[in-house]
Design an enzyme around this catalytic site. Structure first.
Site, PDB file in Angstrom:
ATOM      1  N   LYS A   1       0.865  -1.179   0.000  1.00  0.00           N
ATOM      2  CA  LYS A   1       0.000   0.000   0.000  1.00  0.00           C
ATOM      3  C   LYS A   1       0.902   1.229   0.000  1.00  0.00           C
ATOM      4  O   LYS A   1       1.650   1.473   0.947  1.00  0.00           O
ATOM      5  CB  LYS A   1      -0.890  -0.009   1.244  1.00  0.00           C
ATOM      6  CG  LYS A   1      -1.870   1.138   1.309  1.00  0.00           C
ATOM      7  CD  LYS A   1      -2.883   0.907   2.424  1.00  0.00           C
ATOM      8  CE  LYS A   1      -3.960   1.958   2.428  1.00  0.00           C
ATOM      9  NZ  LYS A   1      -3.496   3.275   2.787  1.00  0.00           N
TER      10      LYS A   1
ATOM     11  N   GLU B   1      -1.455   5.726  -7.362  1.00  0.00           N
ATOM     12  CA  GLU B   1      -0.962   6.614  -6.315  1.00  0.00           C
ATOM     13  C   GLU B   1       0.200   7.457  -6.829  1.00  0.00           C
ATOM     14  O   GLU B   1       1.116   6.930  -7.467  1.00  0.00           O
ATOM     15  CB  GLU B   1      -0.493   5.708  -5.163  1.00  0.00           C
ATOM     16  CG  GLU B   1      -0.491   6.339  -3.820  1.00  0.00           C
ATOM     17  CD  GLU B   1      -1.860   6.348  -3.131  1.00  0.00           C
ATOM     18  OE1 GLU B   1      -2.875   5.961  -3.745  1.00  0.00           O
ATOM     19  OE2 GLU B   1      -1.890   6.782  -1.971  1.00  0.00           O
TER      20      GLU B   1
ATOM     21  N   LYS C   1      -2.636  -2.631   7.866  1.00  0.00           N
ATOM     22  CA  LYS C   1      -1.808  -1.461   8.204  1.00  0.00           C
ATOM     23  C   LYS C   1      -0.602  -1.883   9.037  1.00  0.00           C
ATOM     24  O   LYS C   1      -0.731  -2.648   9.992  1.00  0.00           O
ATOM     25  CB  LYS C   1      -2.638  -0.465   9.034  1.00  0.00           C
ATOM     26  CG  LYS C   1      -3.801   0.128   8.278  1.00  0.00           C
ATOM     27  CD  LYS C   1      -3.381   1.292   7.418  1.00  0.00           C
ATOM     28  CE  LYS C   1      -3.429   2.577   8.201  1.00  0.00           C
ATOM     29  NZ  LYS C   1      -3.313   3.760   7.344  1.00  0.00           N
TER      30      LYS C   1
HETATM   31  S1  IVH Z   1      -6.987  -0.287  -4.094  1.00  0.00           S
HETATM   32  C1  IVH Z   1     -11.403   0.109  -3.552  1.00  0.00           C
HETATM   33  N1  IVH Z   1      -4.379  -0.633  -4.012  1.00  0.00           N
HETATM   34  O1  IVH Z   1      -5.064   3.431  -0.254  1.00  0.00           O
HETATM   35  C2  IVH Z   1      -9.966  -0.138  -3.649  1.00  0.00           C
HETATM   36  N2  IVH Z   1      -5.286   1.294  -2.971  1.00  0.00           N
HETATM   37  O2  IVH Z   1      -7.831   3.604   1.511  1.00  0.00           O
HETATM   38  C3  IVH Z   1      -9.240   1.107  -3.517  1.00  0.00           C
HETATM   39  N3  IVH Z   1      -3.616   2.757  -1.968  1.00  0.00           N
HETATM   40  O3  IVH Z   1      -6.052   6.332  -1.046  1.00  0.00           O
HETATM   41  C4  IVH Z   1      -7.867   1.169  -3.671  1.00  0.00           C
HETATM   42  N4  IVH Z   1      -1.858   1.566  -2.499  1.00  0.00           N
HETATM   43  O4  IVH Z   1      -5.038   5.344  -3.102  1.00  0.00           O
HETATM   44  C5  IVH Z   1      -5.417   0.151  -3.655  1.00  0.00           C
HETATM   45  N5  IVH Z   1      -2.096  -1.066  -4.027  1.00  0.00           N
HETATM   46  C6  IVH Z   1      -3.133  -0.285  -3.685  1.00  0.00           C
HETATM   47  C7  IVH Z   1      -2.941   0.909  -2.967  1.00  0.00           C
HETATM   48  C8  IVH Z   1      -4.066   1.673  -2.618  1.00  0.00           C
HETATM   49  C9  IVH Z   1      -2.282   2.657  -1.898  1.00  0.00           C
HETATM   50  C10 IVH Z   1      -4.395   3.867  -1.386  1.00  0.00           C
HETATM   51  C11 IVH Z   1      -5.502   4.394  -2.245  1.00  0.00           C
HETATM   52  C12 IVH Z   1      -6.427   5.008  -1.261  1.00  0.00           C
HETATM   53  C13 IVH Z   1      -6.166   4.230  -0.021  1.00  0.00           C
HETATM   54  C14 IVH Z   1      -7.353   3.373   0.263  1.00  0.00           C
END
Ligand code: IVH
Length: 692
Positions: free
Chosen positions: A119, A176, A316
């Site tokens: 993430k 991102e 997390k």
């Molecule tokens: S999937 C519904 N994949 O995390 C699915 N999100 O709370 C939505 N983020 O701000 C996102 N890395 O931008 C996904 N590999 C990843 C991610 C990711 C970072 C961020 C996303 C959002 C937050 C989600």
């Protein structure tokens, strides 16, 4: 947790107001005032109150929202498919709980395939491509409406303006925007140099850059975009998350390579814990792992709740922030005489590393953050291994806290400490301050400089403290009696040390110039200077204009060199060194025969076996130029274990890319060939460490 409805009404309102306020600071102002951990705690508390008393859920409850409303100065744009957030899991058990929910919802018994990814901690954006061309770029905003920042996003090199391969009619790409740690560190270095407050973390650095009205500011900040999913698409179909990522890569996006599809939640737990352990090895900030049901058909069946999908969860990591107390604020002295305030902390574990000191950078920062001795503070390690104080918890003050004042005299020599015009730092202005001398000596003897074997830091400190060595050149006047009189110095080591000192008298001129520690003169510059001035005498007499003729030497470097050699004390010291037989020779860099002559190399990503400095020194010594960015002039790019935009740039320009193993092979081959070319007697000497 309260059971009393009146109390719950009051608390729910309080939490809502507080969360909305912090949401605004975080998403709109890019200037959070509380840590993620504190935010999450408030958020979870509100969720609990609302779960107990569902009638208290108001339409403006932060639990129903994804982000924050967009900034009004940007035009707004709707996300046709909302950009949802993710629910969090803070333990393996919460991941297992998620898996149970998924299976129950789908009514399946067997294990589910999960696509797992790191993430990334940055700013979520959506890119709309029509007929392969980027037409809209927007921030997530509140998930339904975002800010239109197309022009700013266009400046990010890893965002393709046109899709590669066979582009579909329509594709919405989500991902991102982040900064590589290396670029973030550089950004903060420049911020501090300009007397501006540093960014708290790469996320704020990137978010601030994307949400600029002037896209030149965005362009000036080194941002990277990594794709992790798609929104609407026409003319292209994917069946799984893994296929989606492969497809995105083919269209020209960067996707993280650590992604994996794993069967069953236990493997997913293992993956998350592994990534958490490797976290610091990543070239960019990650704050968790995202676990997604891999099959898009199953994702559709699972659907979504108000603010997050049922088919994904974010695991997390342990927070990189912690609370501790400032025991003292000390003034730490650097090589150039810079006096830096440092918070001495009660030791505390931050993301698994014990932290007991944190830099406060300079007095502007101490005042801006208002950190006092005795304060309870938030410390963090972000985008860097160097810990930082985020802010004091002023509500915890007892009134006994003490404000730090910069000492007016140097803690080491008593010399005057002043803040020079136009600088944010305070400095000791005594030219012969022992702390400066210690710093200069450490640099002089270091591996990349004169490389004096056996001359460690403790020894240097003793030599300076006992006033045995009063200038760099003093090292060459050391004798056996003096050395053996020092603590922890046996006869044998003293003898070896003298041999080592003797051996460096004929080091190359380039190393010597670098070793002197002239401001702004790094290894590459030293080599370039020697190409033009092949003796110390010539360099000492060089005029500013002549120095400016040297490739890559600008006014600042030229000025620093002229200043160094016009200083009477420096000249006298160099003369004394010469009398003692220090005779740096301009390496007859038989340019024509240097194995890596004419090659310009760029190093990027993390190296495992070599340090970056070592790789750079060896390349330079073999005749290569080491540049910091990839251009058409680049001969080859060394890509470490994880590299960002530079390797992509290399691909775009069709520049050769090699890995570390290959780099080492090339270095070794080049070193062999240059050793063979060297005079036989020099080669023989090299083999024989003892000179007398
Ligand atoms: S999937 C519904 N994949 O995390 C699915 N999100 O709370 C939505 N983020 O701000 C996102 N890395 O931008 C996904 N590999 C990843 C991610 C990711 C970072 C961020 C996303 C959002 C937050 C989600």
């Amino acid at each position: 947790m309260t059971e009393n409805i009146a109390e719950a009404v009051r608390r729910a309102k309080e939490l809502r107001d507080e969360l909305n306020h912090h949401n605004h600071l975080y998403h709109v102002m890019d200037a959070p005032q509380i840590t993620d951990v504190e935010y999450d705690a408030l958020y979870r508390e509100l969720e609990e109150v609302e779960a107990r008393f569902p009638q208290l859920v108001t339409p403006d409850s932060p639990t129903l929202r994804v982000g924050a409303p967009p900034l009004s100065q940007f035009e707004q744009t709707a996300h046709v498919l909302p950009m949802l957030g993710l629910e969090n899991a803070v333990s393996p058990d919460e991941l297992r709980e998620f898996d149970r929910r998924v299976k129950k919802f789908l009514g399946v018994e067997g294990e589910v395939n999960y696509a797992c990814e790191p993430k990334l901690d940055g700013l979520a954006v959506e890119l709309v491509y029509e007929e392969g061309l980027l037409v809209i770029g927007s921030t997530r905003g509140d998930g339904r409406t975002g800010e239109l920042v197309t022009e700013n996003l266009r400046t990010i090199k890893s965002i393709p303006l046109a899709l590669g391969g066979t582009p579909p009619r329509l594709l919405e790409v989500r991902g991102e925007v982040t900064m590589l740690t290396e670029d973030f560190r550089e950004l903060n270095r420049v911020q501090l140099e300009r007397g501006l407050p540093p960014f708290a973390n790469p996320r704020n650095g990137s978010a601030g850059a994307v949400r600029q009205l002037d896209s030149r500011i965005t362009a000036g900040r080194k941002l990277s975009f990594f794709a992790y999913g798609v929104g609407r698409r026409e003319g292209v179909e994917f069946d799984t998350q893994a296929e989606t990522m492969d497809g995105l890569k083919k269209f020209g996006f960067m996707v993280r390579t650590e992604r994996k599809v794993l069967n069953g939640i236990e493997k997913v737990v293992g993956y998350c814990l592994d990534i958490e352990n490797w976290r610091e090895k990543f070239p960019l900030e990650i704050d968790g792992c995202v676990v997604k049901v891999d099959d898009l058909g199953l994702q559709r069946r699972l659907g979504e709740k108000a603010r997050s999908p049922r088919w994904a969860i974010a695991y997390k990591f342990k927070p990189m922030q912690a609370l501790t107390r400032v025991r003292d604020i000390s003034a730490s002295l650097g090589r150039t005489g810079k006096v830096t305030p440092v918070a001495e902390l009660e030791p505390v574990s931050v993301g698994g590393v014990i932290v007991s000191r944190a830099t406060l950078h300079n007095m502007d920062e101490v005042r801006r953050k208002d950190v006092r001795v005795g304060d309870t503070v938030i410390v963090q390690r972000a985008g860097d291994v160097i810990p930082e104080v985020v802010r004091p918890l002023t509500e915890k003050r007892s009134g006994e806290e003490e404000v730090f004042t910069m000492p007016t005299s140097c803690p080491r020599c008593g010399g005057e400490v002043v803040r020079l015009e136009g600088e944010s730092a305070h400095r000791c202005v005594n030219a012969s301050c022992p702390a400066k001398l210690t710093g200069r000596l450490k640099h002089f003897v270091s591996r990349r400089a004169m490389d004096i074997d056996g001359m460690g830091e403790k020894l240097i400190e003793q030599l300076v403290d006992k006033e045995i060595v009063k200038e760099i050149g003093g090292l060459f006047t050391l004798d056996l009696d003096t050395l053996v009189s020092l603590e922890r110095m046996a006869q044998k080591s003293a003898e070896n040390l003298l041999v080592a000192i003797e051996a460096v008298k004929g080091r190359t001129l380039a190393r010597f110039i670098f070793a002197l520690g002239i401001r702004q003169v790094g290894e590459t510059t030293a080599v370039a200077i020697v190409e033009r001035f092949d003796s110390l005498d010539k360099l000492a007499k060089a005029e500013l204009e002549e120095l400016l003729e040297v490739e890559d030497v600008g006014p600042e470097v030229a000025g620093a060199v002229v200043e160094y050699f016009s200083d009477g004390e420096n000249r006298a010291m160099l003369a004394r060194m010469r009398e003692m037989g220090v005779n740096p020779v301009a390496e007859k860099r038989d340019i024509a025969n240097m194995p890596l002559k004419g090659e310009t190399v760029v190093l990027t990503g993390k190296l495992e076996t070599l340090t970056r400095d070592e790789a750079k020194s060896r390349l330079i010594r073999l005749g290569a130029k080491v540049a910091s960015s990839v251009s058409a002039k680049t001969s080859w790019v060394v890509v470490g274990s994880d590299a960002g935009s530079k390797s992509k740039k290399a691909a775009e320009l069709s520049v050769e890319v090699v890995d570390e193993k290959k780099l080492i092979e090339r270095l070794e081959a080049a070193e062999r060939s240059s050793a063979e070319a060297a005079r036989p007697e020099a080669a023989a000497k090299k083999m024989q460490p003892k000179l007398f």
